[in-house]
Design a protein around this motif. Sequence first.
Motif, mmCIF file in Angstrom:
data_model
loop_
_atom_site.group_PDB
_atom_site.id
_atom_site.type_symbol
_atom_site.label_atom_id
_atom_site.label_comp_id
_atom_site.label_asym_id
_atom_site.label_seq_id
_atom_site.Cartn_x
_atom_site.Cartn_y
_atom_site.Cartn_z
ATOM 1 N N GLN A 330 0.843 -1.443 -0.070
ATOM 2 C CA GLN A 330 -0.039 0.192 0.016
ATOM 3 C C GLN A 330 0.686 1.428 -0.057
ATOM 4 N N ILE A 331 2.243 1.250 0.186
ATOM 5 C CA ILE A 331 3.074 2.434 0.468
ATOM 6 C C ILE A 331 3.585 2.813 -1.024
ATOM 7 N N SER A 332 3.146 4.053 -1.512
ATOM 8 C CA SER A 332 3.674 4.401 -2.648
ATOM 9 C C SER A 332 5.380 4.378 -2.776
ATOM 10 N N ASP A 333 5.753 4.315 -3.810
ATOM 11 C CA ASP A 333 7.189 4.661 -3.727
ATOM 12 C C ASP A 333 7.967 3.162 -3.057
ATOM 13 N N LEU A 334 7.208 2.501 -2.512
ATOM 14 C CA LEU A 334 8.081 1.202 -1.922
ATOM 15 C C LEU A 334 8.061 0.010 -2.912
ATOM 16 N N LYS A 335 9.443 -0.264 -3.359
ATOM 17 C CA LYS A 335 9.619 -1.324 -4.361
ATOM 18 C C LYS A 335 10.211 -2.706 -3.757
ATOM 19 N N PHE A 336 9.524 -3.691 -3.869
ATOM 20 C CA PHE A 336 9.924 -4.911 -3.323
ATOM 21 C C PHE A 336 11.396 -5.544 -4.050
ATOM 22 N N ILE A 346 11.607 -12.608 4.947
ATOM 23 C CA ILE A 346 12.435 -11.434 4.532
ATOM 24 C C ILE A 346 11.728 -10.587 3.394
ATOM 25 N N LEU A 347 11.689 -9.304 4.051
ATOM 26 C CA LEU A 347 11.050 -8.319 3.114
ATOM 27 C C LEU A 347 12.262 -7.029 2.865
ATOM 28 N N SER A 348 12.617 -7.475 1.521
ATOM 29 C CA SER A 348 13.713 -6.429 1.223
ATOM 30 C C SER A 348 13.277 -5.345 0.033
ATOM 31 N N PHE A 349 13.702 -4.174 0.515
ATOM 32 C CA PHE A 349 12.701 -2.984 -0.218
ATOM 33 C C PHE A 349 13.732 -1.773 -0.414
ATOM 34 N N THR A 350 13.344 -1.072 -1.248
ATOM 35 C CA THR A 350 13.815 0.272 -1.712
ATOM 36 C C THR A 350 12.484 1.387 -1.598
ATOM 37 N N LEU A 351 12.809 2.637 -1.329
ATOM 38 C CA LEU A 351 11.642 3.457 -0.780
ATOM 39 C C LEU A 351 12.085 4.434 -1.722
ATOM 40 N N GLY A 352 11.475 4.781 -2.907
ATOM 41 C CA GLY A 352 11.796 6.042 -3.732
ATOM 42 C C GLY A 352 13.354 6.091 -4.064
ATOM 43 N N ARG A 353 13.699 7.495 -3.670
ATOM 44 C CA ARG A 353 15.194 7.904 -3.931
ATOM 45 C C ARG A 353 15.788 7.884 -2.352
ATOM 46 N N ILE A 354 15.168 7.475 -1.386
ATOM 47 C CA ILE A 354 15.483 7.480 -0.120
ATOM 48 C C ILE A 354 16.735 6.519 0.207
ATOM 49 N N PRO A 356 18.820 3.640 1.678
ATOM 50 C CA PRO A 356 18.456 2.439 2.533
ATOM 51 C C PRO A 356 18.891 2.711 4.029
ATOM 52 N N HIS A 357 20.212 3.321 4.137
ATOM 53 C CA HIS A 357 21.009 3.801 5.164
ATOM 54 C C HIS A 357 20.048 4.901 6.107
ATOM 55 N N ASP A 358 19.363 6.006 5.186
ATOM 56 C CA ASP A 358 18.609 6.654 6.017
ATOM 57 C C ASP A 358 17.425 5.826 6.438
ATOM 58 N N ILE A 359 16.840 5.107 5.647
ATOM 59 C CA ILE A 359 15.598 4.423 6.094
ATOM 60 C C ILE A 359 15.930 3.674 7.360
ATOM 61 N N GLY A 360 17.099 3.068 7.582
ATOM 62 C CA GLY A 360 17.573 2.303 8.582
ATOM 63 C C GLY A 360 17.649 3.209 9.581
ATOM 64 N N THR A 361 18.085 4.431 9.521
ATOM 65 C CA THR A 361 18.299 5.317 10.713
ATOM 66 C C THR A 361 17.030 5.738 11.110
ATOM 67 N N ILE A 362 15.969 6.242 10.593
ATOM 68 C CA ILE A 362 14.799 6.623 10.725
ATOM 69 C C ILE A 362 14.150 5.808 11.417
ATOM 70 N N LEU A 363 14.184 4.530 10.966
ATOM 71 C CA LEU A 363 13.343 3.371 11.609
ATOM 72 C C LEU A 363 13.775 3.130 12.936
ATOM 73 N N ASP A 364 15.019 3.165 12.989
ATOM 74 C CA ASP A 364 15.746 2.985 14.386
ATOM 75 C C ASP A 364 15.227 3.922 15.523
ATOM 76 N N GLY A 365 15.153 5.251 15.091
ATOM 77 C CA GLY A 365 14.524 6.263 15.870
ATOM 78 C C GLY A 365 13.049 5.740 16.426
ATOM 79 N N LYS A 415 7.729 10.830 5.115
ATOM 80 C CA LYS A 415 7.203 12.102 5.275
ATOM 81 C C LYS A 415 8.475 13.053 5.718
ATOM 82 N N VAL A 416 9.483 12.200 6.518
ATOM 83 C CA VAL A 416 10.776 13.281 6.667
ATOM 84 C C VAL A 416 11.274 13.559 5.405
ATOM 85 N N PHE A 417 11.361 12.802 4.384
ATOM 86 C CA PHE A 417 12.022 12.925 3.268
ATOM 87 C C PHE A 417 11.311 13.581 2.315
ATOM 88 N N GLY A 418 10.055 13.949 2.673
ATOM 89 C CA GLY A 418 9.105 14.593 1.763
ATOM 90 C C GLY A 418 8.881 13.715 0.491
#
Length: 418
Positions: A330-336, A346-354, A356-365, A415-418
């Motif tokens: 359901q998440i736009s820009d999420l690519k399996f 295992i769910l491996s994904f990318t999220l638009g142009r963000i 993955p290290h930034d995704i990992g850091t936000i998720l850790d927060g 949202k953080v990365f607009g």
Amino acid sequence: MNKQNTAMNTDTSTFDIEKIRADFPILQQQVNGKPLVYLDNAATSQKPRQVIETLDTYYQEYNANIHRGVHTLSEKGTAVYEAAREKVKTFLNAESTKEIIFVRGATEAINLVAQSFGRNTISAGDEIIITELEHHSNIVPWQILCEQTGAKLNYIPINDAGELILEEYEKLLNKNTRIVAIGHISNALGTINPIKKIIDMAHAVGAKILVDGAQAVPHTKVNVKELGCDFYVFSGHKLFGPTGIGVLYGKEALLDAMPPYQSGGDMIQTVSMIKSTYNSLPYKFEAGTPHIAGVIGLGAAIDYVNELDLTVTAQYENELLDYANEQASQISDLKFVGTAKDKTSILSFTLGRIHPHDIGTILDGEGVAVRAGHHCAMPVMERFGIPATARASFAFYNTLAEVDALILAIDKCQKVFG
Ligand code: 7TS
């Protein structure tokens, strides 16, 4: 050894997730002010208190070196260590404890086979087959072996879903193929390979086959006798056991014919200043003081998963993955990345142009622990034309509510990365 007291179940409808979670003290904490959602199980899994208490008891009550003392503590240590070998034998359904070698992990087991079996049986003109899906630890040892011997390394390619293309495998197999080395389940994508078929195809041309089961043993029952593989390797720390301990299973006749990998104490029968003779299996491959606590802890981890029943936990994990896939789609820009028909945990994904290290850091927060990077599978990343993915990997102690927390954290990331 500690008496086990786990949540025993026969099907997922009676799967008592709260009771299971209570076995894992580390899961009861907050990270960055949020309840910990641990979704990095493919890197290493958490340890139940039954394993932790077993290690504690060993160090507090019978720590001693094994196989050499006549005193009580040493005899007890030796008995519990060898009982763990028996548990591994039963866990894999091997023929004999002679076929169970304790090593540091999957990595060391593969290096052992490449250098002991490979170095002594492979020469220029021979061929080795691995796949584009492998973890680096099932690539680099074979590259080194090929450099040492002049053998050729071939790779089975994968399709866009992350599945091995078996027609290409068929084309690579020939009378020069000596070894096929293949992951049972991919750590980067979760693809479950049709391992039995792959083993039979290797044997049809007379090749030996090693299966890297590092990602498989926590999620599926393995029966080496039924599979017929020549070698099977795994790491204890992904199976809810300690770090620094792993297993090499090998067919007895093959192990028997192989020279020692490391040498020193315990692996010898006699030593003179002229020549030494070697110990019998499995001790020939266990030079020096082994990781006694690790082996005993691995025995406790095997008791734990046996009591839960891996077929039941696998079914529960599939339900978690199905739910995660449904929510993530359901998440736009999420690519399996990796959409094999047959996959697990295992769910491996990318999220638009963000990145993955930034995704990992936000998720850790948000208290959500995932891995971001190439997952030590750079050829897989290259195949998909990406540098990295974010990877959530599940274990039987994860919950549907934790999947919701993951999805909310990914939303926040967007949202953080607009
Ligand atoms: N093979 C596979 C398929 C793996 O996933 C790993 C570790 C190894 C071998 C090596 O295991 P080790 O215990 O000897 O290091 N995989 C990962 C991972 O996916 N993230 O961190 C380690």
